[in-house]
Enzyme design. Structure first.
Site, short mmCIF file in Angstrom:
data_model
loop_
_atom_site.label_atom_id
_atom_site.label_comp_id
_atom_site.label_asym_id
_atom_site.label_seq_id
_atom_site.Cartn_x
_atom_site.Cartn_y
_atom_site.Cartn_z
N ASP A 67 11.66 -32.27 10.53
CA ASP A 67 10.76 -31.80 9.49
C ASP A 67 10.32 -32.94 8.58
OD1 ASP A 67 13.34 -32.08 8.44
OD2 ASP A 67 13.65 -29.93 8.27
N ASN A 136 21.78 -21.11 2.95
CA ASN A 136 21.16 -19.80 3.22
C ASN A 136 20.94 -19.57 4.71
OD1 ASN A 136 18.99 -21.43 3.83
ND2 ASN A 136 17.63 -20.61 2.26
N HIS A 138 19.33 -21.64 6.85
CA HIS A 138 18.13 -22.21 7.48
C HIS A 138 18.50 -23.36 8.41
CE1 HIS A 138 17.59 -25.10 3.82
NE2 HIS A 138 18.02 -25.82 4.83
N GLU A 143 13.20 -20.95 7.09
CA GLU A 143 13.90 -20.24 6.03
C GLU A 143 14.11 -18.77 6.39
OE1 GLU A 143 15.18 -21.83 3.56
OE2 GLU A 143 13.74 -23.03 2.43
C1 F6R Z 1 16.70 -31.47 7.18
C2 F6R Z 1 16.98 -30.15 7.74
C3 F6R Z 1 17.69 -29.11 6.92
C4 F6R Z 1 19.11 -29.56 6.54
C5 F6R Z 1 19.78 -28.49 5.66
C6 F6R Z 1 21.14 -28.93 5.18
O1 F6R Z 1 16.02 -32.27 8.10
O2 F6R Z 1 16.62 -29.90 8.85
O3 F6R Z 1 17.74 -27.91 7.62
O4 F6R Z 1 19.86 -29.78 7.68
O5 F6R Z 1 18.97 -28.22 4.55
O6 F6R Z 1 20.99 -29.98 4.29
P1 F6R Z 1 22.26 -30.77 3.71
O7 F6R Z 1 22.83 -31.49 4.87
O8 F6R Z 1 21.67 -31.72 2.69
O9 F6R Z 1 23.17 -29.76 3.14
#
Ligand code: F6R
Length: 241
Positions: A67, A136, A138, A143
């Protein structure tokens, strides 16, 4: 799903780095899908260290990041491209041409999403997709909601997700963009193998629901139950009780 729990996040990171490097050594043109965020930082550190020690050659590896934010200037340090350069690509030698990113500044964002799907297909698809998980549930920027997008798309970020990204913006959540481009659920599920890392207590509930709950758009990571080759790497705090 194969679930493996490690006594420490550093042990988990080192083990995953060793597996990925062994795979690159066997298959030099490996296509990797990669996440950003806090969870993969020890993994990228371990990849840098072990690449130096083992002398692993990354010259033929291709990568596709999950992303990217919409609308950040090209030199903004909060861009995921900048994060990947800092944390991994410069140190191990992944050139700009071999590192796939979504361009959150493209004039036509829908066309940019279609371009990304074609680029992944032209590379032969993703061999190993590495994922983190949001508290959450995702994955990527898919989301929770009433529906999920199959392919790469424009995503609205939920307040909690913007907050979780604030550290990339000097701690100021107001600076975090409201929109991003993200691989969709099918883009992710088409990878031949998926490895999801989750560390820390704040992920324990999402992990438990991902592993043991129903497959539901309310918890996008639950769709990983439909994939035949998923490994979940956990630290004790993120493991279901
Ligand atoms: C980022 C991504 C997100 C993260 C998720 C967890 O490229 O794909 O889905 O993996 O938000 O983020 P952290 O590791 O910062 O808790």
């Amino acid at each position: 799903m194969t679930i493996q729990t490690f006594d420490h996040t550093r042990t988990l990171a080192r083990e995953l780095a060793a597996r990925v490097l062994a795979r690159i050594e066997r298959q030099p043109a490996l296509v990797l899908g990669l996440p950003t965020g806090r969870t993969p930082l020890p993994f990228y550190e371990a990849l840098r260290e072990q690449t130096r020690v083992r002398g692993t050659r990354w010259a033929d590896v291709r990568t596709f990041n999950l992303d990217e934010f919409v609308g950040l200037p090209p030199d903004h340090p909060g861009r995921y491209r900048a994060y990947m350069e800092r944390e991994l690509f410069q140190a191990v030698g992944v050139s700009a041409e071999r590192a796939g990113f979504l361009d959150g500044n493209a004039p036509d964002l829908e066309a940019e999403c279609r371009r990304y799907e074609r680029a992944i297909a032209d590379a032969g698809g993703i061999d190993v997709m590495v994922l983190g998980i949001g508290a959450n549930g995702h994955i990527g920027f898919n989301e929770p909601g009433d529906g999920l997008m199959a392919f790469t798309h424009r995503a609205q970020l939920q307040p909690a997700t913007r907050l979780a990204n604030a550290s990339l913006f000097g701690g100021d959540v107001e600076q975090v963009p409201h929109e991003a481009l993200s691989m969709g659920m099918t883009t992710i599920l088409r990878a031949r193998a998926i490895v999801l890392m989750a560390t820390g207590e704040e992920k324990a509930d999402a992990v438990a629901r991902m592993l043991g709950g129903p497959v539901t758009t309310k918890l996008p990571a639950s769709f990983l139950q439909l994939h035949p080759e998923v490994t979940v790497l956990l630290d004790p705090a993120a493991s279901p009780r």
